[in-house]
Design an enzyme around this catalytic site. Structure first.
Site, PDB file in Angstrom:
ATOM      1  N   ASP A  12     111.476 -39.341  15.449  1.00 11.91           N
ATOM      2  CA  ASP A  12     110.725 -38.121  15.163  1.00 11.91           C
ATOM      3  C   ASP A  12     110.900 -37.038  16.220  1.00 11.91           C
ATOM      4  O   ASP A  12     110.384 -35.936  16.053  1.00 11.91           O
ATOM      5  CB  ASP A  12     109.236 -38.440  15.041  1.00 11.91           C
ATOM      6  CG  ASP A  12     108.604 -38.743  16.390  1.00 11.91           C
ATOM      7  OD1 ASP A  12     107.484 -38.284  16.642  1.00 11.91           O
ATOM      8  OD2 ASP A  12     109.236 -39.459  17.199  1.00 11.91           O
TER       9      ASP A  12
ATOM     10  N   ASP B 118     115.682 -38.374  19.795  1.00 13.68           N
ATOM     11  CA  ASP B 118     116.223 -39.316  18.810  1.00 13.68           C
ATOM     12  C   ASP B 118     117.405 -38.732  18.035  1.00 13.68           C
ATOM     13  O   ASP B 118     117.987 -39.423  17.197  1.00 13.68           O
ATOM     14  CB  ASP B 118     115.132 -39.730  17.811  1.00 13.68           C
ATOM     15  CG  ASP B 118     113.931 -40.356  18.488  1.00 13.68           C
ATOM     16  OD1 ASP B 118     114.151 -41.193  19.382  1.00 13.68           O
ATOM     17  OD2 ASP B 118     112.794 -40.012  18.137  1.00 13.68           O
TER      18      ASP B 118
ATOM     19  N   ASP C 201     112.748 -45.506  16.826  1.00 14.35           N
ATOM     20  CA  ASP C 201     111.977 -45.072  17.978  1.00 14.35           C
ATOM     21  C   ASP C 201     110.569 -45.663  17.841  1.00 14.35           C
ATOM     22  O   ASP C 201     110.189 -46.142  16.770  1.00 14.35           O
ATOM     23  CB  ASP C 201     111.928 -43.546  17.997  1.00 14.35           C
ATOM     24  CG  ASP C 201     111.098 -43.002  19.142  1.00 14.35           C
ATOM     25  OD1 ASP C 201     111.181 -43.576  20.242  1.00 14.35           O
ATOM     26  OD2 ASP C 201     110.374 -42.025  18.935  1.00 14.35           O
TER      27      ASP C 201
END
Length: 1226
Positions: free
Chosen positions: A857, A861, A425
């Protein structure tokens, strides 16, 4: 449902009219009542509040919870079932059963003892872990809570709580069940909760009770509350709730804002009163308490194939022996007594039966070829690697957030050493997720003079020089606000060309949000609790522009506005909040409808540019065009953008819309969908105000980390929801894309696609995008193939957006996309959804068969993290959802270097060595028994005593291999990161190929021949002190002596580093054998076959044959290994062996002067941490920080003058605790 109500009414014979729950179906809501007892409809539940008797028939679950895996009755059967699901354990169970039959040549204890030890160890581990769960459950279930009984609050344990009870929860207390929020000591019926135990987010959230229930705060008044709740059945959706509260013939819709979930805690509120809705295992947090999907490492799956190969070898050896027995058996060997009365296994009249029975005999005899202790040893090694090495690595300890690394599973340690693709990400992973308001666009003007890191990086790679902009005299800098432009500060916006637009812009920032203020209302002391850093940054910006948001109630927002009427003046303005249309991933926008003090009705909306532009009113094309250009400019600078818009509403339009909104809010079915549809009706014909640009800086060390990982042969893909320009520039800034790379860009922002989208035909849009994606993929593939044919072609980078990716993932194009992607060094996917992230990860994982790692995080995700072979969560500012779904957790992206190149690589090398060594030592031992079979007429006569065979794996060779699995190290941590190319050996699986297994098998064969034939041949002319020749047990004991010495010394030869633990374990294992045989040979009992070994070792040690054989046979056996290792290291070295030679003369420990030189570049905290990890420890230069006992650290620290607490890194344990200690807020 209608039929259900009719049947219920017919049975009970009475109807009570209930107010409408869903305007589309009035008849559904009729209900029958008899003495307050309600049958439960299948689609929703009815709860009588403050009436236990009325809820008895419903049989709601009790509030006690159990998180244990077993109970007293199920522990043994369920525990054994779990153990025998492993093929190896099932195999040994079969062997143990066979050993109890008459055809077994060995005593049952030979196989039963090792199996029992393995099962016992595993069951003890399971019992210990489950007992900890039992203790934790008892503490939770015994926690006291105040419940309303007989018009007063009585304290009872959580476990005795029932659905419908009224409870009182005090400040800092945890909610014992899912509650309907009724009343609060705070004004206007609000309370503040912390959901850290639910999703890890520490920012406070507001909950608002229905105004109708605010009075039920004190026990005498609460006792009068007799409402009825109709709500959804228990489910695991944390952020949704659908229900109605019926009280005094009123139907009030309930939303998640009135629900207090179990596990959350009450903050900044003296106490609240609530009604219990869901209890125990039906609470939302418990229904979410599921395990992360089980993952097995690639090496473990390959180990299964090796076990199958050993099965094949076992079957082959048994087949040879069985056929030999069938051929050999003959009555001509009269001295064997094979007459008419011979046993079936030795009856020459039925050679086929002899062959079959001998086959089973040899299976039990050769069963040691499958190492039963392998799985236990590997689990032990992995567990210690995780808990002691990874969790306590100071190099992965983040000082600022007090966060260590955390291995949440030990199954995938070696998988970290073979990762080839990383899916990352962007926000909060590559960047800091510390949002700062940086620039903005209002009307036709851009404001903000700062220069971003991305702009500097772009200029640097283009060879341009950026002129530094001089800061204003009084630039405003605080957390969340890094804006510098005097034109908007301190009321200067009044002199701009369009001050009204500026005013609307600031009010939108101050009103359109769900932020909670904390403090006394002064700009210096107020702080904001926001659901995301972006939202906090926008409200902070409004404050700095002179529009201070300082108070919120459920129906009001108060803003202190400066310089509105004239310069220097300020006024407190109260805006009535009528509706909040909340942000979600589908809407990608947030709206607030408010009423000004003068009666003006306004809808303020902020959201993604693509969403806002679709809802703008016609006209003002010049502002739209300029703002779009500004957005592209901001995106090129790596900034996160939002568009702001508003709409003036008439009372008639609003009232008409609000009726539909209330109906949608009251619906029990598809409430979220209906609310979105109603929101679309009002969020239209908007007027564009401008846009905001927020900077999210790169995390420290990200560019160097990515460069190091790229050198290690790891390909990194960035999957983000940001715009393409932002994603590309971030990729440049973090060294993911370079100027010398050939970029393939597949975008939906082409003229052809935009033209088709303007026409609005969805079928045509889909066809055009699909055709465009197909054409672009083929074009990129052809271009890539042309470059690949050249000698020194460039590296490739692919950039694709979410719309194109949706069609590229179609089964017809998926192969082409995969082919192109695998040839690219970097891939950037922008504007992608969480589902697409998981799809891309699965594409590479399953389509290419490569080992993947996903790191993120946020909650968006989680699917990507769970789809990859290895999931890594960043414990950042977006909560702990990613961490809770991950296999490993770290605080910063840069720690991937240590996690993969150091711990991952070490774990892979060690586990490979452990597995191949287990294979070698068991095959060597079994082959000596196999050679003996040829000298016994294939009869299945055992060569070794039963106890020798039982304890070979459990005691005499167990500890050294565990020590190697823990402490063996080919190169140090610093060299692993200095030469990241070493990591490619893991990607190529250099240490667990069939070639490596074959080499170990060859030397196993060689050693077994030497050990057996040299020992037997040497004994032919030997005799003991009494003149007798050596018998079977003399020779077999001598052979076992040589085996124990040889296989233990061979492990030392295979070790890259030899520490005191290696020496102690090997010497201890050999001494353990001699201690055992001295005792075992010195006693005799009538209950087993131990008399065969009586006094054997003492007889052997009185002969020259013993000492000569003990020295000569292991030497000859290991000589071949020594020669092979020398030739291999000289002519065909591994990469790590070359590095070892380069640094063979490096000093073992760094000098103090070197540390001081390095220390000048560190912060005091980093210097202290570095000093701690340099304290005296293991003398071997190949043993690092992770392997040392923390018990002596305080002593060494005091000697070295370093300030440290006892066992300073015990902070690692904090990561597994349910909550962190924090100061109580006043």
């Amino acid at each position: 449902m209608r039929l259900w109500n009719k049947v219920r009414a017919a049975r009970l014979g009475r109807k009570d009219s209930i107010s409408s729950i869903d305007s589309n179906d009035q008849s559904m809501r009729s209900s029958a009542r008899l003495g307050g007892i309600y049958p439960q409809p299948p689609t929703y539940r009815r709860i009588c509040c403050n009436d236990r008797e009325a809820n008895l028939m419903a049989r709601f679950k009790e509030n006690s919870i159990s998180t244990t895996k077993y109970n007293v009755l199920t522990f043994l059967p369920k525990g054994l079932f779990e153990q025998f699901r492993r093929v190896a354990n099932l195999y040994f169970l079969m062997i143990s059963i066979l050993s109890t039959t008459p055809i077994s040549p060995v005593h049952p204890i030979t196989n039963v003892v090792p199996l029992s030890i393995v099962l016992f160890a595993s069951l003890v581990k399971e019992a210990f872990e489950d007992w900890k769960r039992v203790q934790n459950d008892r503490v939770i279930n015994s926690t006291l809570v105040d419940v309303l009984q007989d018009q007063k609050w009585e304290s009872i344990p959580w476990k005795d709580l029932q659905v419908g009870d009224l409870v009182r929860v005090k400040q800092d207390g945890f909610f014992p069940a899912d509650l309907l929020f009724l009343a609060s000591t705070n004004p206007d019926g609000v309370c503040y909760i912390e959901t850290a135990n639910l999703d890890g987010e520490t920012n406070l959230k507001i909950r608002k009770a229905l105004e109708r229930t605010w009075d039920y705060l004190h026990p005498d008044k609460a006792a009068e509350f007799k409402g009825e709740i109709q709500c959804e059945q228990p489910n695991n959706s944390l952020y949704t709730f659908t229900g109605n509260l019926m009280i005094q013939k009123q139907t009030l819709p309930l939303s998640p804002n009135q629900i207090l979930l179990r596990g959350c805690s009450l903050r900044n509120t003296d106490y609240i009163v609530g009604a219990v809705v869901f209890t125990g295992h039906e609470t939302k947090v418990m229904m979410n308490a599921m395990n992360v999907p089980s993952k097995r490492s690639t090496l473990e799956r390959k180990l299964d194939k090796l076990i199958l190969a050993l099965f094949g070898a076992l079957f082959f050896m048994c087949l040879i022996g069985a056929l030999g027995s069938g051929i050999f058996i003959d009555r001509k060997y009269y001295y064997l007594g094979l007459g008419e009365g011979a046993e079936d296994q030795f009856n020459p009249n039925n050679r086929f039966l002899v062959t079959i029975l001998t086959m089973f005999t040899l299976i039990t005899l050769y069963s040691t070829v499958i190492p039963i202790s392998l799985y236990v040893s590997i689990e032990m090694i992995k567990f210690i690697q995780s808990t002691q090495f990874i969790n306590k690595d100071l190099r992965m300890y983040h000082i600022e957030s007090n966060t260590p690394a955390l291995a949440r599973t030990s199954n995938l340690n070696e998988e970290l050493g073979q990762v080839e693709y990383i899916f990352s990400d962007k926000t909060g992973t590559l960047t800091r997720n510390l949002m700062e308001f940086f620039k903005c666009s209002i009307g036709r003007e851009v404001y903000g003079n700062g220069i971003t890191e991305i702009e500097r990086s772009v200029a640097q790679r283009s060879g341009l020089k950026i002129d530094e902009v001089k800061e204003s005299v009084l630039p405003a800098h605080e957390k969340g606000f890094n804006f510098d432009d005097a034109r908007l500060m301190q009321g200067s916006w009044r002199g701009e060309s369009d001050p009204d637009a500026c005013k609307e812009f600031f009010r939108c920032l101050a009103i359109c949000h769900t932020v909670l203020p904390e403090g006394d209302g002064s700009p210096e002391r107020i702080t904001y609790q926001a659901a995301s850093p972006d939202e906090a940054a926008l409200v902070t910006a409004a404050k700095n522009f002179g529009f201070l948001f300082y108070r919120r109630t459920p129906t009001m927002i108060k803003v202190r506005e400066s310089h509105v009427e004239k310069m220097g003046d300020f006024q407190d303005v109260s805006y009535e909040i009528l509706n909040v249309l909340e942000f979600n991933s589908t809407r990608k926008r947030q709206s607030v409808i408010c009423r000004y003090p003068n009666g003006r009705l306004v809808l303020y909306c902020k959201g993604a540019d693509t969403v806002i532009y679709e809802r703008l009113a016609d006209g003002n094309d010049d502002i739209k065009k300029l703002t779009r250009e500004h957005l592209e400019q901001f995106g090129s600078s790596g900034l996160r953008t939002l568009c702001l818009a508003y709409r003036d509403l008439s009372s008639e339009v609003y009232e008409s819309w609000n009726e539909k909104f209330i109906q949608a809010k009251s619906s029990l079915r598809e409430r979220e969908k209906k609310l979105d549809e109603v929101a679309d009706m009002i969020e239209m014909d908007l007027t564009l105000i401008g846009s905001t640009a927020i900077e999210d800086k790169l995390q420290e060390g990200v560019p160097s980390c990515i460069e190091t990982l790229s050198r290690a042969g790891i390909k990194i893909w960035v999957l983000t929801g940001d715009k393409m320009e932002t994603a590309i520039n971030i990729a440049y800034a973090c060294s993911l894309i370079h100027n010398n790379m050939k970029q393939f860009i597949i975008s939906s922002e082409t003229d052809e696609i935009i033209e088709v989208e303007d026409r609005g035909d969805p079928v045509e849009i889909a066809r055009v995008i699909r055709d465009t994606v197909k054409k672009e993929l083929k074009k990129c593939i052809q271009e890539a193939q042309q470059h690949l044919r050249t000698v020194s072609g460039p590296k490739f980078a692919l950039v694709i957006d979410g719309k194109c990716l949706m069609y590229a993932l179609d089964p017809s194009l998926r192969g082409t996309l995969l082919n192109l992607s695998l040839n690219c060094s970097s891939v950037v996917c922008c504007r992608v959804s969480p589902l697409q992230k998981a799809q891309v990860t699965s594409l590479v994982k399953k389509g290419a068969g490569k080992i993947t790692l996903s790191i993120g995080d946020g909650a968006n995700d989680v699917s990507m993290i769970q789809a990859a072979h290895v999931g890594v969560g960043i414990s950042g500012l977006e909560g702990m959802q990613a961490v809770m779904a991950s296999d490993f957790a770290i605080a910063q992206f840069r720690y991937l270097t240590d996690l993969l190149l150091v711990h991952g690589r070490w774990s892979y090398v060690r586990i490979c060595k452990v597995v191949t060594y287990f294979f070698y030592k068991n095959l060597t031992f079994t082959l000596t028994q196999f050679w003996f079979t040829f000298r016994t007429g294939y009869s299945g006569q055992r060569f070794y005593d039963d106890w020798f065979q039982s304890l070979y794996n459990v005691i005499f060779t167990a500890l050294p291999v565990i020590i190697v699995g823990l402490f063996d190290k080919d190169v140090s941590a610093s060299l692993s990161k200095k030469y990241p190319e070493l990591y490619m050996e893991g990607i190529r699986n250099m240490f667990f190929k069939w070639r490596v297994v074959a080499i170990w098998a060859f030397f196993s064969l060689y050693h077994s021949l030497v050990l057996f034939h040299f020992t037997v041949s040497g004994s032919l002319k030997g005799h003991n002190s009494s003149g007798k020749i050596f018998g079977l047990w003399d020779v077999s004991t001598m052979a076992f002596n040589c085996i124990v010495v040889t296989v233990n010394l061979r492990l030392l030869m295979a070790s890259n580093s030899i520490t005191r633990w290696h020496s102690i374990s090997v010497a201890g294992s050999i001494l353990a054998w001699f201690a055992f045989i001295f005792v075992y040979s010195g006693i005799i009992t009538p209950y087993d076959r131990q008399e065969n070994i009586f006094y054997v070792i003492y007889v052997l040690m009185s002969t020259f044959y013993f000492y000569l054989t003990l020295l000569l046979v292991p030497f000859v056996a290991l000589l071949g290994d020594f020669i092979y290792q020398g030739l291999q290291r000289w002519f065909f070295p591994y990469d790590y062996q070359i590095i070892q030679e380069i640094h063979r003369n490096d000093p073992e420990v760094s000098s103090k002067s070197e540390f001081l030189e390095i220390g000048t570049k560190l912060t005091p905290e980093e210097a202290r941490s570095f000093a701690i990890c340099q304290l005296p420890r293991e003398s071997s230069k190949h043993t690092g920080f992770a392997f040392d006992s923390p018990c002596y650290e305080s002593f060494f620290a005091s000697q070295a003058g370093v300030s440290t607490q006892h066992k300073a890194w015990d902070v690692a344990r904090r990561a597994s605790m349910s909550s962190r200690s924090r100061p109580t807020k006043s």
